[in-house]
Design an enzyme around this catalytic site. Structure first.
Site, PDB file in Angstrom:
ATOM      1  N   ARG A  61      49.514  35.151  46.174  1.00  0.00           N
ATOM      2  CA  ARG A  61      49.717  33.883  45.502  1.00  0.00           C
ATOM      3  C   ARG A  61      51.143  33.777  44.972  1.00  0.00           C
ATOM      4  O   ARG A  61      51.766  34.765  44.609  1.00  0.00           O
ATOM      5  CB  ARG A  61      48.769  33.729  44.312  1.00  0.00           C
ATOM      6  CG  ARG A  61      47.289  33.684  44.736  1.00  0.00           C
ATOM      7  CD  ARG A  61      46.405  33.416  43.543  1.00  0.00           C
ATOM      8  NE  ARG A  61      46.774  34.262  42.427  1.00  0.00           N
ATOM      9  CZ  ARG A  61      46.573  33.945  41.160  1.00  0.00           C
ATOM     10  NH1 ARG A  61      46.011  32.783  40.845  1.00  0.00           N
ATOM     11  NH2 ARG A  61      46.922  34.776  40.203  1.00  0.00           N
ATOM     12  N   ASP A  88      48.612  45.372  37.700  1.00  0.00           N
ATOM     13  CA  ASP A  88      47.712  44.329  37.187  1.00  0.00           C
ATOM     14  C   ASP A  88      47.126  44.633  35.803  1.00  0.00           C
ATOM     15  O   ASP A  88      46.807  43.710  35.053  1.00  0.00           O
ATOM     16  CB  ASP A  88      46.610  43.977  38.200  1.00  0.00           C
ATOM     17  CG  ASP A  88      45.852  45.189  38.687  1.00  0.00           C
ATOM     18  OD1 ASP A  88      46.257  46.322  38.346  1.00  0.00           O
ATOM     19  OD2 ASP A  88      44.851  45.008  39.405  1.00  0.00           O
ATOM     20  N   SER A 145      50.084  45.250  43.183  1.00  0.00           N
ATOM     21  CA  SER A 145      48.980  46.176  42.895  1.00  0.00           C
ATOM     22  C   SER A 145      48.838  47.269  43.942  1.00  0.00           C
ATOM     23  O   SER A 145      47.824  47.385  44.630  1.00  0.00           O
ATOM     24  CB  SER A 145      47.664  45.393  42.755  1.00  0.00           C
ATOM     25  OG  SER A 145      47.821  44.383  41.788  1.00  0.00           O
TER      26      SER A 145
END
Ligand code: ADP
Ligand code: MG
Length: 920
Positions: A550, A665, A611
């Site tokens: 994203r 994250d 991540s």
């Protein structure tokens, strides 16, 4: 007058509907903890949580205290579906006066009956030998039961009034009396057990029962229900239409708030005889009913029972006839003095009168025997009255039954209910139309339910033996289940040890020289400050490594944070191509996003949530240790990821990119919650995997230069235990699960806790339990043998409190498992055990963190918040509560609150960038 009398005894259908509604309300009242004390329908828990399944076997002794009698029964079950139990009976008459004498004398007498019965009886299957002979005690009085073998007498009835028993545990009283007999302490008895099975010697051979043990107490209604259970045909309601009237049924245990049990079902003794004592039945009472009530020994009480119990039906008829005579509607000009005497008109008279369909010869005979001189017309009218009274009793039984049926159907969340109803009692057996009325009226009132009526065979004796047998079977099963689940149940001491070990590993991970051998890596993140709420501005964020890639723009203003984002696909060819290709693609996506958002003219600071495992050497400098999750792009491992992104931007001539931070994250989660709560200094993830980060003192971070301030440390705690330090808590199931993963021996802590593994642990347990014949009748479907077929989200569904067990069955049916009700209950226990352990271990890890933070800061009490993300934590019904509860116990000096993170990766990345800009 006769028509008016008959009308008053006939209750219209709408009124029956209303009455059913009242009965259901009263049932709920009786079950609720708050209203139980005032409830008229008492809904007493029986602690009978299962019905027979046909595997029960052995010898069982039953003692039943009845009106004027003690019945002893020896039942032998063969585990053959209980189709052909052997039974030997003996009935003893109660001595004169004992019903009103001392309680101890009554129980001594019962014990003597037991002793005498056993002395004379040889069990039909002598191959079954037990040390102790279990006894079921049928005690048909109102008791407050707190266990299957613990029941305090609330009040005597049926002519009993023995002293010193009310308020006492009657099981204990019977057991003491039996013990006295066994030791010969009561004179006469001697060692009576020695004559059991014909042994004449005073020595007990091995295998002889040396002790009779009272294992269950029950009401006669419950006995009836159990009697009607045979293989493949559970009976879940029983109704006794006798001198009194009562009903019991299997209720969802969690609804029985007066008992502790929350799982499965429990038989509830409704004690519905008192329905109407609060006035709900006032408008159906006739003057005859009022007269019967006034003349009874307990006016105003048991109003329902007085409309339907055979003890009262003759009386109602008698009062109706007296009234009608006064109105000159019957027996005109004859002497009816005989009718003035209470009790002359018995249920037998009534039944004889109504069961005779053709003509009135029998009616005439009955009335003449009573000393009346009826005319032909009188005979007809008396018969009509009798039919009306008994028909009403049958109808009212149907109302009660309908209430129970609808209640069961609703609370089991079913559209239709099919259920077997065991029926017994004088009225049921003696009145030829009872069954028909019961069936048709209950069908009218509860059309969604289909009740099949089963006549009870052999009364409550066999049923009581079944209850006793089921109790023993469940006790044996419980032991076996505990053996399997025992290793997964962690004590407080176990958890304290895990906490201490975590602390030890944390210290190692932080130490400059010990870091290399620590299972908890404690990676520095170069994030030194959490947000303070003064951050402002627009930021770009990238989120790579979750389910989607994203790009986001995050606007941090005084009024809060707003975001816009776009999801981009990364084609497999790019994931597995070259590093240059991958990062070029990422830049293309950013450009596309900026164009769409009209941001091309601005240079916005960018935060990058990445991540994958990285060795971070600066806030904007992180070396990729290895790819995971299907990425294999070449030329990246060992490289600085931020640099790779910058180089791609140059290649694409995108000059407006300012990468300020790369983060994990967990850090994003902490930061996103930290914006709203400055005390948020811990990040926690419990999703596919598990991990945590927290703010550590720089002076403790041996792997980074400098002693000033704090730095967020990414613990990578999923690997805790990879060096063997947790071996003592791993169970057989954990080892099997670990061995079948793609990374055996790695991420051992994570494999006890996170979403990727819990379902699989449960599956392994189910396989073992099936093998041990504790589940699914020993048959595991081939589907259940499939790895990962049992998803972690199933645990969430199954553990939902109050979930209809039907839904558990649906899940199991999908796995091609044919689950009984008890299987569903056990499955829920397995899930609860696994998810509880996961939450507790997670709490032990967190406890180590918060305690260390408290010590770091030299505080007596620490108040701190945790930002949490992850679907398991968010969606499981008990995980978060269990985690928080355990944390309180393990770290009592820390007040820890939890915030759910919303979009930690996006928002968190922007905030890391914002904080970096602010502190710069
Ligand atoms: P990630 O950790 O990869 O960012 P999530 O936080 O969404 O992803 O966690 C995914 C994990 O959550 C999966 O392993 C899945 O088994 C588990 N999960 C999905 N739905 C539920 C649920 N309803 N209850 C408990 N766990 C769930
Ligand atoms: Mg996630």
């Amino acid at each position: 007058q006769i028509q008016r009398a008959l009308r008053s005894l006939c209750i219209p259908l709408e009124r029956l509907h209303i009455m059913k509604g009242h009965m259901m309300e009263d049932m709920c009242k009786g079950l609720s903890r708050q209203t139980h004390a005032q409830a008229k329908v008492r809904m007493l828990p029986t602690y009978i949580c299962s019905t027979p399944n046909g595997t029960e076997k052995g010898n069982f002794l039953v003692v039943e205290l009845c009106q004027n009698q003690v019945r002893t029964v020896l039942v032998t079950l063969f585990g053959d579906g209980n189709m052909s139990p052997q039974m030997v009976y003996k009935i003893f008459d109660l001595p004169e006066g004992i019903m009103q004498g001392e309680g101890e004398a009554l129980f001594d007498f019962i014990a003597q009956c037991v002793s005498q019965f056993l002395a004379e009886t040889t069990p039909s299957d002598t191959s079954i030998s037990e040390e102790r002979l279990p006894l079921g005690f049928v005690f048909p009085f109102t008791c407050r039961q707190t266990q299957l073998d613990k029941a305090e007498l609330l009040s005597w009835s049926k002519g009993f009034s023995c002293s010193g028993v009310v308020g006492k545990d009657v099981v204990q009283m019977l057991q003491s009396a039996i013990n006295k007999q066994e030791t010969g302490g009561n004179g006469g008895g001697g060692n009576w057990l020695s004559s059991w099975r014909g042994w004449k010697s005073s020595q007990l051979a091995p295998g002889q029962p040396s002790h009779v043990e009272v294992v269950a107490l029950m009401n006669d209604t419950v006995g009836t229900m159990m009697t009607c259970c045979t293989e493949g045909r559970p009976c879940e309601i029983a109704m006794v239409a006798d001198k009194g009237s009562n009903c019991c049924f299997m209720a969802e245990a969690y609804l029985v708030e007066t008992a502790e049990e929350t799982s499965g079902r429990m038989c509830v003794n409704t004690e519905w005889g008192c329905f109407g004592d609060d006035g709900t039945l006032n408008d159906v009472f006739t003057p005859y009913d009022e007269s019967v009530d006034e003349e009874s020994s307990n006016p105003g009480e048991k109003r329902f029972e007085k409309l339907v119990g055979t003890l009262y039906l003759g009386e109602i008829v008698r009062h109706a006839l007296i009234a009608l005579t006064a109105e000159k509607a019957v027996f005109t000009g004859t002497d009816i003095t005989v009718l003035k005497e209470k009790g002359v008109f018995t249920i037998q008279h009534v039944l004889d009168i109504i069961n005779n369909e053709d003509g009135t010869t029998e009616v005439k005979r009955v009335l003449e025997v009573l000393g009346l001189q009826p005319s032909e017309r009188d005979c007809g009218r008396v018969q009509q009255i009798c039919r009306a009274v008994v028909g009403r009793a049958a109808t009212l039984h149907a109302v009660g039954l309908a209430a129970i049926l609808s209640y069961m159907c609703q609370t089991r969340d079913m559209e239709t209910l099919m259920v077997n109803v065991g029926v017994d009692g004088e009225l049921y057996k003696g009145y030829s139309r009872f069954e028909e009325i019961l069936q048709s009226v209950s069908r009218l009132l509860s059309p969604e339910c289909l009740a099949t009526l089963l006549p009870s065979r052999d009364g409550s004796g066999r049923g009581a033996a079944m209850v006793t047998a089921v109790a023993l079977r469940l006790a044996a099963q419980r032991r076996a289940v505990d053996e399997v689940l025992g290793p997964l149940r962690l004590t407080h001491a176990d958890l304290e040890k895990v906490q201490a070990l975590m602390r030890q590993e944390m210290e190692k991970g932080l130490g400059k020289h010990t870091n290399a051998t620590a299972s908890v890596r404690m990676l520095p993140t170069y994030v030194s400050h959490t947000p303070d709420g003064t951050e402002r501005g627009d930021f770009l964020a990238l989120d790579l490594g979750g389910t989607n890639f994203r790009v986001l723009v995050v606007r941090v203003t005084e009024g809060g944070i707003s975001m816009a984002s776009e999801i981009y696909v990364i084609p497999a060819a790019i994931m597995q191509g070259t590093g240059e290709g991958l990062f070029d693609h990422i830049i293309d996506c950013i450009v596309d996003f900026q164009t769409k958002q009209n941001l091309m003219t601005q240079t916005l600071p960018l935060g990058f949530t990445f991540s994958f495992p990285c060795q971070q050497v600066g806030l904007d400098k992180a070396l990729l240790l290895t790819w995971t999750k299907g990425f294999t792009a070449s030329g990246c491992v060992g490289q600085d990821v931020v640099q790779l992104l910058r180089e791609a931007a140059q290649r694409k001539q995108h000059s407006g990119l300012q990468v300020v931070a790369l983060l994990n994250d967990t850090v994003g989660t902490m930061m996103s919650c930290g914006y709203d709560d400055p005390k948020c200094e811990i990040g926690l993830i419990v999703g596919t995997g598990t991990n945590a980060c927290y703010m550590e003192e720089m002076k403790n971070v041996g792997t980074v230069e400098g002693d000033q301030g704090r730095m967020c440390v990414n613990m990578e705690w999923g690997a805790f235990g990879d060096n063997g330090c947790l071996d003592h808590i791993f169970t057989h199931f954990d080892r099997v699960v670990d061995e079948t993963t793609i990374n055996p021996g790695k991420q051992r802590f994570e494999k006890l806790i996170s979403g990727m593994y819990l379902g699989e642990i449960v599956r392994q347990i189910l396989l073992v339990m099936t093998e041990k014949q504790l589940l699914f009748q020993g048959r595991a479907s081939s589907k259940l043998q499939t790895r990962n077929i049992f998803q972690t989200k199933f645990l969430s569904t199954i553990e939902l409190n109050g979930l209809a067990l039907r839904q558990i069955r649906t899940i199991l049916n999908e796995l091609e498992l044919d689950a009984s009700f008890e299987d569903s209950v056990l499955l829920r226990e397995v899930c609860q055990t696994v998810s509880l352990r996961a939450a507790q271990l997670c709490a032990a890890g967190l406890a180590a963190v918060v305690e260390k933070m408290r010590e770091n800061r030299g505080l007596d009490r620490l108040s701190v918040s945790v930002g949490v993300d992850g679907t398991l934590y968010k969606l499981h019904p008990c995980f978060s509560l269990n985690l928080q509860k355990t944390l309180k116990e393990l770290a009592p000096n820390c007040d820890v609150s939890f915030h759910l993170s919303e979009d930690g990766s996006g928002k968190g990345a922007a905030l890391v960038a914002a904080v970096a800009c602010r502190t710069a």
